[in-house]
Design an enzyme around this catalytic site. Structure first.
Site, PDB file in Angstrom:
ATOM      1  CG  HIS A   1      -4.370   0.655   4.762  1.00 15.46           C
ATOM      2  ND1 HIS A   1      -3.717   0.049   3.714  1.00 15.46           N
ATOM      3  CD2 HIS A   1      -5.524   1.179   4.221  1.00 15.46           C
ATOM      4  CE1 HIS A   1      -4.426   0.175   2.608  1.00 15.46           C
ATOM      5  NE2 HIS A   1      -5.537   0.858   2.901  1.00 15.46           N
TER       6      HIS A   1
ATOM      7  CG  ASP B   1      -8.094   1.941   0.608  1.00 18.87           C
ATOM      8  OD1 ASP B   1      -6.952   1.438   0.486  1.00 18.87           O
ATOM      9  OD2 ASP B   1      -8.845   1.664   1.560  1.00 18.87           O
TER      10      ASP B   1
ATOM     11  CB  CYS C   1      -0.955  -0.003   1.180  1.00 23.11           C
ATOM     12  SG  CYS C   1      -0.143  -0.115   2.793  1.00 23.11           S
TER      13      CYS C   1
END
Length: 653
Positions: free
Chosen positions: A566, A587, A431
């Site tokens: 995250h 995202d 991520c």
């Protein structure tokens, strides 16, 4: 068997000894056999007889006490007159009764209501009675206000048992006399006791005693405890098997002696006297010698202590092993979670994912080889192949807000930015790299930042790892480099805000880290974070404008948002008519088909649920943002290099 130290009675068991002390010397008062004095202690009575009745004690040589209790039993007590007169003696009595010694009550006790008659051998002898006594200091003084003559009753020869007279031989009488003399000598030292009322502090603790004899017993207990503490670390002495019974008897007797000492100390009775003065040095030295005798430590206690110590050490060793094993497993789990377990990087994971798809029938072998070749070409060029990219979303959002959303007062959007989602090669750990690609996709479109980057397109994940390693080699963030062992390529290591800051600063991009280290609103929300992001996008467009337009697409690049586990990218913010704020977020974990829906003509409010985040949707304890604010000069870059050795983030609040 035990011997009473007060009256000299022998042959008593432990239970009889306690009963004897309680009945004869604690609960009952003593009575003078020559006058009406009663209600005094044993020592006071002896002192009174020696002072007030010294002549009577010599003359009445064959006096017999007779006492009867409530049970009707009669006790006769003879006073031996053959004690030398030069010795300051105590009263010596022999109890000749068929009843047990514990049933004999002292003469003069109010509870027993005994009647006593003193039988004298000489009828002409009379006893001087004292009417009033006063005790001052250590000497008992008597004051006589009047004399009352009481004739002593003649001794009744019938009352004296004939068998008692004739039963004892001369040898037995001599032995009895010697025994009595020894008892008298042992009790003689009681008359040299210190003055009452003096306090005697213990030299080994804070205890203060009113009696020197109780203090002596207390100090001996201290000495015995010290000896036991020293001897507990020594091995028990080896004794022959034949002497085991003698040792057990000594242990039992020492235990009983300790119980008797506690009883004597609690009752205030002087069990063993330590005399003061030069004349009593011999008694003091003997008491010290007896106190210095080391008691024997039972071997069973020693073995139990050693066994308990051994078991405790084994439990500690076992606990340390289990704790070390648990920590090692936890460390391996964390290494695997953060991609530091040497299980391969992006390339290995991508190939394994395609192989599993082929084995499940989800991918044809030809497709597998084609994608593998494309991946190898992308890695060789260092550029992303664009298969995870979705472009044009910011423009579609601007058109949507201009057309719909009447409940929105203002909307601020960042510059054009592409969305990158995770692929089979970086799923679960990529991520941070995908968000960095989103940020670079916006910066590469701006002429202002083109000179800072040497690449012609958005780099792939492996290339981003190489760029971060170059920043570490240049001296940026040495602590972060040591955390990853100066290596990211070939691993699945997670990256965060500090790595993004280091690589952008090394490329001369002015970057700012802001740390919202704790919630600033109710229910663990972060309203200060929303206010800060609104100011970041709105200040550049509101200068000199009284009323900003409803929908504004700024020239600001997006914001990198990091929290525990995250990271995401902030591309804009909404302000509702009720003054509530809502973030617009890209995202990397959002599926590509959901992002493709934002490009269609049927875009509605339901399609934006993957982008919108209200204050109630961000409840992590801590958030960090990385914002781009311009280009650095070479001097400013060197200053940032010096400061990055220990990174400092701006904390809000």
């Amino acid at each position: 068997m035990f011997t009473c130290d007060i009256c000299g009675e022998e042959g008593l068991s432990e239970a009889d000894m306690k009963t004897h002390l309680l009945l004869r010397h604690v609960e009952n008062d003593m009575c003078c056999p020559f006058c009406c004095l009663s209600g005094v202690t044993y020592d006071e009575l002896q002192f009174h007889i020696d002072i007030a009745h010294s002549e009577d004690q010599v003359n009445h040589s064959n006096c017999t006490w007779q006492s009867s209790d409530q049970t009707g039993k009669t006790t006769e007590t003879k006073v031996n007159s053959r004690i030398p007169s030069e010795v300051n003696t105590d009263e010596v009595m022999e109890i000749s009764s068929s009843s047990d010694a514990a049933n004999v009550m002292p003469v003069g006790s109010p509870a027993s209501q005994k009647s006593m008659s003193v039988v004298c051998s000489n009828s002409n002898d009379t006893a001087q009675l004292s009417d009033q006594f006063s005790l001052k200091g250590d000497v008992l003084k008597t004051k006589t206000q009047g004399k009352s003559d009481k004739a002593c009753q003649k001794p009744n020869e019938a009352e004296i048992s004939a068998s008692e007279r004739t039963a004892k031989s001369p040898r037995q009488q001599d032995a009895t006399e010697e025994k009595v003399e020894e008892q008298v000598k042992s009790k003689q030292k009681r008359f040299n006791s210190p003055k009452k009322g003096t306090l005697y502090p213990c030299p080994m603790c804070t205890l203060v005693c009113a009696d020197c004899y109780i203090l002596q017993e207390h100090v001996e207990l201290h000495l015995q405890e010290q000896i036991m503490d020293k001897g507990i670390n020594k091995p028990p002495p080896k004794t022959p098997s034949g002497a085991k019974s003698d040792i057990d008897d000594e242990r039992a007797s020492s235990s009983l002696d300790m119980n008797n000492k506690d009883l004597l100390g609690c009752a205030g009775i002087e069990g063993r006297a330590e005399t003061s003065g030069d004349g009593n040095a011999e008694e003091s030295s003997s008491a010290t010698a007896s106190a210095s005798v080391k008691p024997k430590i039972p071997s069973n206690s020693q073995s139990d202590w050693q066994l308990a110590r051994k078991l405790q050490e084994e439990e500690e060793i076992q606990w340390r092993k289990e704790e070390a094993k648990r920590e090692a497993e936890e460390f391996k789990r964390l290494q695997k979670q953060f991609g530091l377990d040497n299980s391969g990087g992006y390339k290995q994971q991508h190939i394994q994912t395609m192989q599993r798809a082929v084995s499940r029938g989800q991918m044809m072998p030809s497709e597998y080889h084609r994608r593998k070749a494309e991946m190898m070409e992308s890695l060789a060029l260092g550029l992303d192949d664009g298969k995870t990219k979705t472009s044009g979303i910011i423009g579609a959002l601007r058109e949507y807000y201009q057309r719909e959303e009447r409940d929105t007062a203002h909307v601020w959007l960042c510059a054009e930015t592409d969305h990158y989602h995770s692929s089979g090669g970086d799923k679960g750990w990529g991520c941070g790299y995908r968000n960095f690609q989103m940020l670079l996709s916006s910066l590469l479109r701006m002429d202002y930042y083109k000179d800072c980057f040497k690449c012609d397109g958005v780099p792939c994940i492996v290339k981003v790892q190489d760029m971060i390693e170059d920043a570490w080699r240049g001296g940026f963030d040495p602590q972060g480099a040591s955390h990853f062992n100066n290596r990211l390529q070939g691993t699945r290591a997670w990256i965060g805000a500090t790595e993004i800051y280091s690589v952008l600063t090394s490329l001369r991009v002015r970057t700012r880290i802001v740390d919202f280290h704790r919630p600033t609103g109710p229910s663990d929300t972060h309203p200060r974070l929303f206010e800060w992001i609104k100011n970041y996008f709105s200040l550049a467009t509101s200068r000199g404008v009284k009323l900003p337009p409803r929908v504004v697409q700024t020239s600001k690049p997006p914001i990198y948002l990091q929290h525990q586990g995250h990271s995401r990218t902030i591309v804009g913010i909404e302000e509702k008519k009720n003054r509530n704020l809502c973030l617009l977020i890209f995202d990397p974990g959002c599926p590509p088909h959901d992002m493709q829906k934002l490009l269609g003509q049927n875009l509605n409010g339901g399609s934006l649920r993957h982008l919108r985040r209200f204050t109630s949707g961000l409840k992590h304890k801590q958030y960090q943002v990385v914002a781009v604010e311009g280009v650095l000069s070479q001097e400013e870059k060197q200053a940032c290099l010096q400061n990055s050795r220990i990174l400092h983030a701006e904390k809000i609040p």
